[in-house]
Design a protein around this motif. Structure first.
Motif, PDB file in Angstrom:
ATOM      1  N   LEU A 146       0.846  -1.125   0.146  1.00 19.69           N
ATOM      2  CA  LEU A 146       0.046   0.011  -0.073  1.00 19.69           C
ATOM      3  C   LEU A 146       0.860   1.260   0.067  1.00 19.69           C
ATOM      4  CD1 LEU A 146      -3.064   0.500   0.168  1.00 19.69           C
ATOM      5  CD2 LEU A 146      -2.607   1.186   2.606  1.00 19.69           C
ATOM      6  N   SER A 151      -3.562   5.066  -3.575  1.00 24.03           N
ATOM      7  CA  SER A 151      -4.086   3.725  -3.084  1.00 24.03           C
ATOM      8  C   SER A 151      -4.526   3.925  -1.717  1.00 24.03           C
ATOM      9  CB  SER A 151      -3.106   2.475  -2.657  1.00 24.03           C
ATOM     10  OG  SER A 151      -1.814   2.883  -2.151  1.00 24.03           O
ATOM     11  N   MET A 155      -8.581   3.449  -0.370  1.00 23.52           N
ATOM     12  CA  MET A 155      -9.388   2.754   0.556  1.00 23.52           C
ATOM     13  C   MET A 155     -10.305   3.444   1.232  1.00 23.52           C
ATOM     14  SD  MET A 155      -8.291  -0.259   2.146  1.00 23.52           S
ATOM     15  CE  MET A 155      -6.540  -0.520   2.166  1.00 23.52           C
ATOM     16  N   SER A 158     -13.349   2.829  -1.296  1.00 24.99           N
ATOM     17  CA  SER A 158     -13.881   1.817  -0.982  1.00 24.99           C
ATOM     18  C   SER A 158     -15.053   1.596  -0.003  1.00 24.99           C
ATOM     19  CB  SER A 158     -12.929   0.527  -0.977  1.00 24.99           C
ATOM     20  OG  SER A 158     -12.820   0.050   0.275  1.00 24.99           O
ATOM     21  N   ARG A 159     -14.505   2.133   1.114  1.00 22.81           N
ATOM     22  CA  ARG A 159     -15.636   2.094   2.250  1.00 22.81           C
ATOM     23  C   ARG A 159     -16.709   2.948   2.088  1.00 22.81           C
ATOM     24  NH1 ARG A 159     -16.836  -1.734   6.186  1.00 22.81           N
ATOM     25  NH2 ARG A 159     -18.514  -0.580   7.164  1.00 22.81           N
ATOM     26  N   HIS A 162     -19.111   1.530  -0.296  1.00 23.14           N
ATOM     27  CA  HIS A 162     -19.759   0.341   0.172  1.00 23.14           C
ATOM     28  C   HIS A 162     -21.023   0.930   0.989  1.00 23.14           C
ATOM     29  CE1 HIS A 162     -20.413  -3.500   2.430  1.00 23.14           C
ATOM     30  NE2 HIS A 162     -20.384  -2.874   3.634  1.00 23.14           N
ATOM     31  N   VAL A 207      -5.601   2.576  -9.031  1.00 24.66           N
ATOM     32  CA  VAL A 207      -5.847   1.493  -7.932  1.00 24.66           C
ATOM     33  C   VAL A 207      -7.467   1.415  -7.788  1.00 24.66           C
ATOM     34  CG1 VAL A 207      -5.657   1.369  -5.404  1.00 24.66           C
ATOM     35  CG2 VAL A 207      -3.819   2.453  -6.844  1.00 24.66           C
ATOM     36  N   LYS A 208      -7.697   0.412  -8.197  1.00 24.52           N
ATOM     37  CA  LYS A 208      -9.236  -0.033  -8.048  1.00 24.52           C
ATOM     38  C   LYS A 208      -9.817   0.296  -6.447  1.00 24.52           C
ATOM     39  CE  LYS A 208      -9.360  -3.515 -11.474  1.00 24.52           C
ATOM     40  NZ  LYS A 208      -9.504  -5.129 -11.602  1.00 24.52           N
ATOM     41  N   PRO A 209     -10.698   1.103  -6.367  1.00 26.05           N
ATOM     42  CA  PRO A 209     -11.667   1.589  -7.433  1.00 26.05           C
ATOM     43  C   PRO A 209     -11.400   3.018  -8.008  1.00 26.05           C
ATOM     44  CG  PRO A 209     -12.541   2.241  -5.109  1.00 26.05           C
ATOM     45  CD  PRO A 209     -11.025   1.496  -4.940  1.00 26.05           C
ATOM     46  N   LYS A 258      -3.747   7.702   6.278  1.00 26.25           N
ATOM     47  CA  LYS A 258      -4.293   6.550   6.386  1.00 26.25           C
ATOM     48  C   LYS A 258      -4.976   6.154   7.699  1.00 26.25           C
ATOM     49  CE  LYS A 258      -0.287   5.347   5.543  1.00 26.25           C
ATOM     50  NZ  LYS A 258       1.292   5.253   5.006  1.00 26.25           N
ATOM     51  N   TYR A 260      -7.446   4.922   9.028  1.00 32.55           N
ATOM     52  CA  TYR A 260      -8.126   3.874   8.913  1.00 32.55           C
ATOM     53  C   TYR A 260      -8.652   3.005  10.294  1.00 32.55           C
ATOM     54  CZ  TYR A 260      -5.589   3.672   4.273  1.00 32.55           C
ATOM     55  OH  TYR A 260      -5.313   4.133   3.083  1.00 32.55           O
ATOM     56  N   ILE A 265     -14.791   5.618   8.953  1.00 30.61           N
ATOM     57  CA  ILE A 265     -13.736   6.206   7.848  1.00 30.61           C
ATOM     58  C   ILE A 265     -14.210   6.516   6.427  1.00 30.61           C
ATOM     59  CG2 ILE A 265     -11.838   4.628   8.848  1.00 30.61           C
ATOM     60  CD1 ILE A 265     -12.040   3.024   6.186  1.00 30.61           C
TER      61      ILE A 265
ATOM     62  N   VAL B 249      -8.533  -2.325  -1.701  1.00 31.63           N
ATOM     63  CA  VAL B 249      -8.161  -1.728  -2.924  1.00 31.63           C
ATOM     64  C   VAL B 249      -7.299  -2.667  -3.678  1.00 31.63           C
ATOM     65  CG1 VAL B 249      -8.007   0.711  -1.960  1.00 31.63           C
ATOM     66  CG2 VAL B 249      -5.757  -0.387  -2.219  1.00 31.63           C
ATOM     67  N   GLU B 250      -7.271  -2.547  -4.866  1.00 34.10           N
ATOM     68  CA  GLU B 250      -6.300  -3.504  -5.782  1.00 34.10           C
ATOM     69  C   GLU B 250      -5.381  -2.361  -6.416  1.00 34.10           C
ATOM     70  OE1 GLU B 250      -8.400  -5.765  -8.657  1.00 34.10           O
ATOM     71  OE2 GLU B 250      -6.087  -6.451  -9.420  1.00 34.10           O
ATOM     72  N   PRO B 251      -4.090  -2.444  -5.989  1.00 33.81           N
ATOM     73  CA  PRO B 251      -3.159  -1.422  -6.672  1.00 33.81           C
ATOM     74  C   PRO B 251      -2.805  -2.054  -7.962  1.00 33.81           C
ATOM     75  CG  PRO B 251      -2.583  -1.810  -4.511  1.00 33.81           C
ATOM     76  CD  PRO B 251      -3.594  -2.774  -4.721  1.00 33.81           C
ATOM     77  N   CYS B 265      -4.792  -5.099  -1.135  1.00 35.42           N
ATOM     78  CA  CYS B 265      -4.647  -4.477   0.342  1.00 35.42           C
ATOM     79  C   CYS B 265      -5.945  -4.190   0.802  1.00 35.42           C
ATOM     80  CB  CYS B 265      -3.888  -3.063   0.069  1.00 35.42           C
ATOM     81  SG  CYS B 265      -2.192  -3.298  -0.490  1.00 35.42           S
ATOM     82  N   ILE B 290     -16.006  -6.350   0.828  1.00 35.70           N
ATOM     83  CA  ILE B 290     -16.351  -5.679   2.255  1.00 35.70           C
ATOM     84  C   ILE B 290     -17.192  -6.555   3.342  1.00 35.70           C
ATOM     85  CG2 ILE B 290     -16.952  -3.930   3.310  1.00 35.70           C
ATOM     86  CD1 ILE B 290     -15.833  -2.198   1.281  1.00 35.70           C
TER      87      ILE B 290
END
Lengths: 392, 465
Positions: A146, A151, A155, A158-159, A162, A207-209, A258, A260, A265, B249-251, B265, B290
């Protein structure tokens, strides 16, 4: 209780170099050029300058700028930490210094060759032999790959997705708006290069997403601003942009990029802390803000900012954006210069300059009747923000 | 296709339809062999071993175990059409053989005492095909199993690929810039006195959370003073290793020379309440979501670095058979990671009465180009059956396993099973469910295919609802 410096100072000058992918000159030279431009814009001479402030991440010491600018005496010099979180923090510091009398004409600057030399997007790959507390901090993330700002921000994204059902298209709309604004800005990287949502959706994953077109435009360049008292500013060349409030914020279990480990978050508590201070000190509400510069290193960070600063409820930024509110003619045009996605990534400093232009009424994408402008700094770090207001 | 190849194909296809000499099992279906198989595969369904002998069923996936040759030299069968075809292919240069597909159909559960006979027929030789491995021919056989009354109890279709390995091009590797030595391995963690306990724990296979010795408050990342009670007396406790995924995440870009792509990660929330940045391993990026339950697994990206990582938590065995009416097309089964150990591979090979040396002798596996022994097809079949059965419950029965064989399951790797329910229907009053199955390991898909399960339904059980 309001802060004693609220409304007492103003930004009286702005100046920048060209924004490029390879400046071909040192960052010291860039810093000096930007400062000179800001001084000229304000109409102040070197002998008037007595304060200088920059980021701790800036590699140029104020004393080195002074030698080239011809500034001989400084009574205030300081630095603000936490990378892009420092942007409005430098103005906050300058406003306090000027209001307290520590200095009268304070230059604030940021210069880097972030594209051609030290590209943040390349990520953390260095292996220091003796770890500093910063390396200990990175030790919880770097061994797991990471490594990049994208990235770290992804993170949170992504949350957020969601919890609130936001999608990559919702992020894309932020990028499309920024690029539409940049298309009208001759100083922007993406002048005359608007994109569609489809372009965004077709851009490759970083970096997805997050996709390529969710990321800011890494840049070589410099931006400087001149802060002085409102009274002094009225005697200078241009129309003052009054700093009606400025604030910093750091919250529970705060980390660099970070955070997190805290319970929630998907929100931005350090921004909420800034928002509380700003609205209280400027004695206005979100409804009094006509335009905003929201820090956009990555699109995904813009959504929770709209919520933290009270323009919509938690989780509703995607609808606020989808309804066209962040565009010209909308409820709250944001990043009218094109943002860091469309104009240039200058660690937020170019956004403050755009805030000044919005108050002066000479943005490339000037909305009508702008009384108050909100400017924010980086998400995911200890951060800062300010409100610029018309001189009454 | 050249004339030569056409001639070869003609000669090969001349044997299609030929039958090998029937193989009669040495022993009838018996409890000790079932017990050994269940132990090796890890199948604990009581109906295989724990009920009255008259009620015992042999696991369906054991179908072809009964007629295997045993640990004795194989006698050459001059009638075996596959041997004839392989000899011809070998002569023509198609010397390497790999298993490609296996499809087993189970008519009904076998009972103790049934004596099986297997009759194998060559049913197909394909046109010349080019695959990732090289060019060659697919050879298919069908073995039908009957009991002593001549009743058909199941069948096994097996397809192999005989090929000339394609030449590996070395292009590309030459042009690449050499990676500086310090960028060939992942970044080392920065440590200070107060955080060393965490990394020492990793070296000892223990995930540690800082705990205040005064008030027992947990903290991660560690603090140097407890903000709750003010104590500097800080210890640690071992985490249970159970966690759920909070964000991930997917780097992708920029590529880091020391990372193996793809990777995930994640931020996981430990059962104890603290969170941790980590990697999610032993599953494909698209399988990560998740909220998924996770379990701790220490991994060594290089010999000097042990990191706490997380993988899908092994699901619990379902002791009550799922209700057929509750099942829905599109629903997914929980991911199931299984470590490919020497014990599993060798134990599985012996329990399935497969004594090929590549499954128990490292040197033989190395001659075959792999770094260690690898799993035989019958063990894979058994584990697939066990996976879907543990999800479905003790009264569901495997009716068919139809899988394509891919990357070998080499010792040291981890296989992760996943499945999606793709169709359900009633057949003869019973519920039939087809699952798309995927077993992946670090090299790719070990197998992909379908498994068909049969569920008792209320109608079949005589219920009136």
């Amino acid at each position: 209780m309001t802060m004693t410096f609220s409304g007492k100072t103003a930004i009286a000058g702005i100046g920048a170099t060209d924004f490029s992918k390879n400046s071909g000159r040192s960052t010291l030279r860039l810093a000096v050029e930007a400062c000179e431009a800001a001084m000229k814009d304000a109409g102040v001479s070197a002998d008037m300058i007595d304060g200088m402030i920059t980021y701790t991440t800036d590699e140029n010491h104020e004393i080195d700028l002074c030698r080239s600018l011809g500034v001989e005496k400084l009574t205030h010099f300081s630095r603000i930490h936490h990378s892009g979180g420092a942007a409005c923090g430098t103005i906050h510091q300058a406003a306090m210094a000027v209001a307290s009398g520590a200095c009268n004409y304070c230059l604030v600057y940021r210069a880097f060759n972030e594209r051609s030399e030290q590209r943040f997007g390349a990520g953390v790959q260095e292996r220091p032999p003796t770890p500093t507390p910063m390396d200990v901090d990175f030790g919880w993330s770097s061994p797991f790959g990471l490594l990049t700002p994208a990235s770290w921000v992804a993170m949170f994204a992504s949350r957020y997705m969601h919890e609130y059902g936001a999608t990559t298209e919702d992020f894309g709309r932020v990028s499309v708006a920024a690029r539409r604004h940049a298309a009208n800005n001759p100083n922007a990287h993406f002048y005359q290069k608007p994109i569609t949502l489809e372009d965004h959706q077709n851009s490759r994953w970083i970096v997805k997403p997050l996709r390529l077109l969710d990321c800011c435009q890494e840049t070589d360049g410099a931006q400087a601003l001149l802060v002085t008292s409102v009274e002094r500013a009225r005697d200078l060349k241009g129309k003052p942009a009054v700093i009606s409030a400025a604030a910093q914020g750091s919250c529970d279990d705060q980390q660099m990029m970070k955070s997190y480990y805290r319970k929630d978050i998907s929100g931005l508590p350090e921004m909420e802390l800034c928002a509380d201070q700003l609205y209280r000190n400027a004695e206005i509400t979100p409804g009094d803000i006509q335009a905003a510069i929201l820090y956009d290193h990555f699109t995904a960070g813009v959504l929770p900012q709209l919520e933290a600063y009270g323009f919509c409820d938690r989780g509703e930024a995607k609808d606020f954006i989808k309804d066209g509110n962040i565009e010209l003619g909308g409820r709250l045009p944001i990043n009218t210069h094109g943002g860091q996605i469309g104009e240039a990534y200058l660690h937020g400093m170019n956004g403050i300059a755009e805030g000044v232009r919005l108050i002066r009424g000479d943005s490339c994408n000037q909305p009508q009747n702008v009384e108050n402008v909100l400017v924010t700094s980086a998400t995911a770090v200890p951060t800062s923000a300010l409100i610029l207001t018309q001189d009454s | 296709m050249s004339n030569q190849e056409q001639q070869l194909l003609q000669t090969l296809r001349a044997h299609v339809g030929e039958q090998a000499t029937a193989v009669v099992a040495r022993d009838p279906v018996n409890l000790p062999t079932i017990r050994n198989w269940c132990d090796a595969i890890g199948d604990t369904n009581p109906v295989y071993t724990e009920v009255d002998e008259s009620d015992i069923e042999a696991p369906a996936a054991m179908l072809d175990v009964w007629t295997m040759a045993g640990n004795i030299p194989r006698s050459y069968d001059p009638n075996d059409p596959r041997n004839k075809v392989f000899a011809l292919l070998n002569k023509a240069g198609y010397r390497t053989v790999v298993g490609a597909n296996t499809k087993e159909i189970y008519c009904r559960p076998l009972r103790l005492g049934e004596l099986l006979t297997g009759k194998m027929t060559l049913i197909d030789v394909s046109d010349l095909k080019t695959t990732g491995l090289g060019c060659g021919y697919f050879v298919s056989t069908l073995t039908e199993f009957t009991n002593q009354q001549g009743e058909l109890v199941g069948s096994w279709e097996f397809r192999t690929f005989s090929f000339k390995p394609r030449e590996r091009s070395s292009k590309g590797s030459k042009d690449r810039q050499p990676v500086p030595e310090h960028l060939q391995v992942r970044p080392r963690p920065g440590k200070m006195q107060e955080t060393e306990f965490f990394w020492d724990g990793c070296d000892q296979g223990e995930l540690r959370i800082q705990q205040c010795n005064g008030c027992e408050r947990l903290a991660h990342p560690p603090v140097v003073r407890c903000p709750e009670c003010g104590s500097y007396d800080l210890g640690h406790r071992a985490a249970s290793g159970k966690a759920t995924l909070h964000a991930f995440v997917e780097p992708v870009h920029p590529p880091m020379p020391f990372m193996q792509y793809p990777y995930i990660c994640g931020v996981v929330e430990l059962e104890e309440g603290t969170r941790l940045i980590t990697n999610i391993v032993h599953c494909a990026p698209e399988q990560v979501e998740i909220g998924m339950p996770l379990e701790l697994v220490f991994q060594q990206p290089d010999p000097d670095l042990t990191l706490p990582m997380f993988r899908p938590a092994v699901p619990s065995i379902n002791k009550t058979t799922l209700n057929f009416d509750d099942l829905q097309e599109g629903q997914t089964l929980p991911l199931y990671p299984i470590d490919v150990t020497t014990n599993l591979v060798v134990g599985g090979a012996i329990a399935t009465r497969d004594f090929e040396d590549i499954h128990h002798e490292v040197a033989a596996a190395k001659r075959a180009g792999l770094k260690d022994v690898f799993m035989n097809v019958l063990t894979t079949n058994g584990i697939c059956a066990r996976y879907v059965s543990e999800w479905a419950g003790p009264d569901a029965r495997v009716k068919e396993i139809d899988i394509r064989l891919g990357a070998p399951n080499v010792v040291g790797d981890t296989m992760t099973l996943s499945a999606t329910l793709v169709s359900k229907q009633r057949v003869d009053g019973k519920g039939r469910v087809t699952l798309n199955l995927r077993v992946a390991n670090s090299m790719g898909n070990h197998v992909t295919g379908t498994v068909t399960l049969e569920f008792p339904t209320q109608a079949a059980a005589g219920g009136s609802l």
